[in-house]
Structure formats: structure tokens, C-alpha cells
Design an enzyme around this catalytic site. Sequence first.
Site, short mmCIF file in Angstrom:
data_model
loop_
_atom_site.label_atom_id
_atom_site.label_comp_id
_atom_site.label_asym_id
_atom_site.label_seq_id
_atom_site.Cartn_x
_atom_site.Cartn_y
_atom_site.Cartn_z
CG HIS A 146 -16.08 -23.18 -56.31
ND1 HIS A 146 -16.78 -24.23 -56.88
CD2 HIS A 146 -16.36 -22.09 -57.07
CE1 HIS A 146 -17.46 -23.79 -57.92
NE2 HIS A 146 -17.23 -22.49 -58.05
CG ASN B 11 -14.29 -29.59 -71.68
OD1 ASN B 11 -13.63 -29.48 -72.70
ND2 ASN B 11 -14.89 -30.72 -71.35
CB CYS C 206 -20.10 -26.35 -56.26
SG CYS C 206 -18.85 -27.09 -57.32
CG HIS D 189 -12.37 -34.13 -68.51
ND1 HIS D 189 -13.50 -34.90 -68.41
CD2 HIS D 189 -12.79 -32.84 -68.46
CE1 HIS D 189 -14.56 -34.11 -68.32
NE2 HIS D 189 -14.16 -32.85 -68.34
CG HIS E 284 -13.70 -30.40 -64.24
ND1 HIS E 284 -14.58 -29.33 -64.17
CD2 HIS E 284 -14.02 -31.07 -65.38
CE1 HIS E 284 -15.38 -29.36 -65.23
NE2 HIS E 284 -15.06 -30.41 -65.98
P1 AMP Z 1 -17.28 -30.86 -68.22
O1 AMP Z 1 -18.22 -31.09 -69.35
O2 AMP Z 1 -15.86 -30.65 -68.65
O3 AMP Z 1 -17.77 -29.78 -67.29
O4 AMP Z 1 -17.21 -32.23 -67.43
C1 AMP Z 1 -17.94 -32.52 -66.28
C2 AMP Z 1 -17.74 -33.97 -66.03
O5 AMP Z 1 -18.17 -34.27 -64.73
C3 AMP Z 1 -18.51 -34.90 -66.98
O6 AMP Z 1 -17.60 -35.74 -67.67
C4 AMP Z 1 -19.44 -35.68 -66.05
O7 AMP Z 1 -19.60 -37.02 -66.45
C5 AMP Z 1 -18.70 -35.56 -64.73
N1 AMP Z 1 -19.52 -35.69 -63.54
C6 AMP Z 1 -20.66 -35.03 -63.25
N2 AMP Z 1 -21.12 -35.39 -62.03
C7 AMP Z 1 -20.24 -36.28 -61.54
C8 AMP Z 1 -20.15 -37.03 -60.33
N3 AMP Z 1 -21.07 -36.93 -59.36
N4 AMP Z 1 -19.11 -37.89 -60.17
C9 AMP Z 1 -18.17 -38.01 -61.13
N5 AMP Z 1 -18.20 -37.33 -62.30
C10 AMP Z 1 -19.21 -36.48 -62.50
#
Ligand code: AMP
Length: 115
Positions: A46, A85, A4, A100, A98
Site C-alpha cells: 500500500h 491520478n 483499502c 490506469h 494505481h
Molecule cells: P481514480 O479515480 O484514479 O482513483 O481511479 C480509481 C479507479 O478504480 C476507477 O476507475 C474505478 O472504476 C476503479 N475501481 C474502483 N473499485 C474497483 C474494483 N473493485 N475493481 C476494479 N476497479 C475498481
Amino acid sequence: MSDCIFCRIARGEIPTTVVYEDDDVIAFEDVNPQMPVHTLIIPKQHYAHIGDDVPSEVLGKVFSAVKTVAALKGVEQTGYRIIANTGKDACQTVHHLHVHLLGGARLPLGMGPAD
Ligand code: AMP
């Protein structure tokens, strides 16, 4: 979850810009920011999403960190939006819980269905 991506960030295996970290939570800058402030806040443990039997104390730690991160990012007074999300209809792409934190400019009002 060894593969992950957010577990790997939490373990320090993938470089990121850390905004805040404690024993249970880490907050880091989104790699593809949608706003001037776009920080992700995750539990180090996780859980796939908020419905994944997340203990209330973990949720409490994540949401406490939201307040801390908002202050660290300078949006505590101006305002911000938090989004978690969850699942397909919400277009969740990383299946590790997570939040945002978005801010630094006026956000759109709408929250209805996509076209
Ligand atoms: P979601 O669409 O809510 O699952 O958001 C996942 C978020 O993770 C997106 O905004 C991506 O830009 C972000 N993301 C994916 N990989 C990384 C990473 N290695 N470092 C920081 N953000 C990431």
C-alpha cells in the site's frame, strides 16, 4: 491497510479480472471501463499515491508491468495512455497508488483544466 479496496484486491479478497500478477504487482480490469482497454496496475504494497515515499524499485516494477500489460492487452503497437491520478485536483478516488492503462481506440488529445 486492511480496508483499502485495492489492498483487498491484491490479497484476493475481492473478485476481479486479473490481467497480470507477480510477487509485487497486480493488474486487473477497471470495474467501470472508460475505454475498450482499461486496466489498472498497482503495487501490492500500500502507497496512497506516487508521492507517498514510494521506493524507486517499486515504481520500476509498476512501470515494467505497464509494458507487460500493454502487450497482454494487444495495445503495444497501437498505443495507449497511462494515467496516475494523484490527489484532489486529479480526482483520485482510490487512495492506493494505481496506474490506469487506457487504449483500444483513439484517445482525446486534451489534457487541460476542467471547465
Ligand atoms: P481514480 O479515480 O484514479 O482513483 O481511479 C480509481 C479507479 O478504480 C476507477 O476507475 C474505478 O472504476 C476503479 N475501481 C474502483 N473499485 C474497483 C474494483 N473493485 N475493481 C476494479 N476497479 C475498481
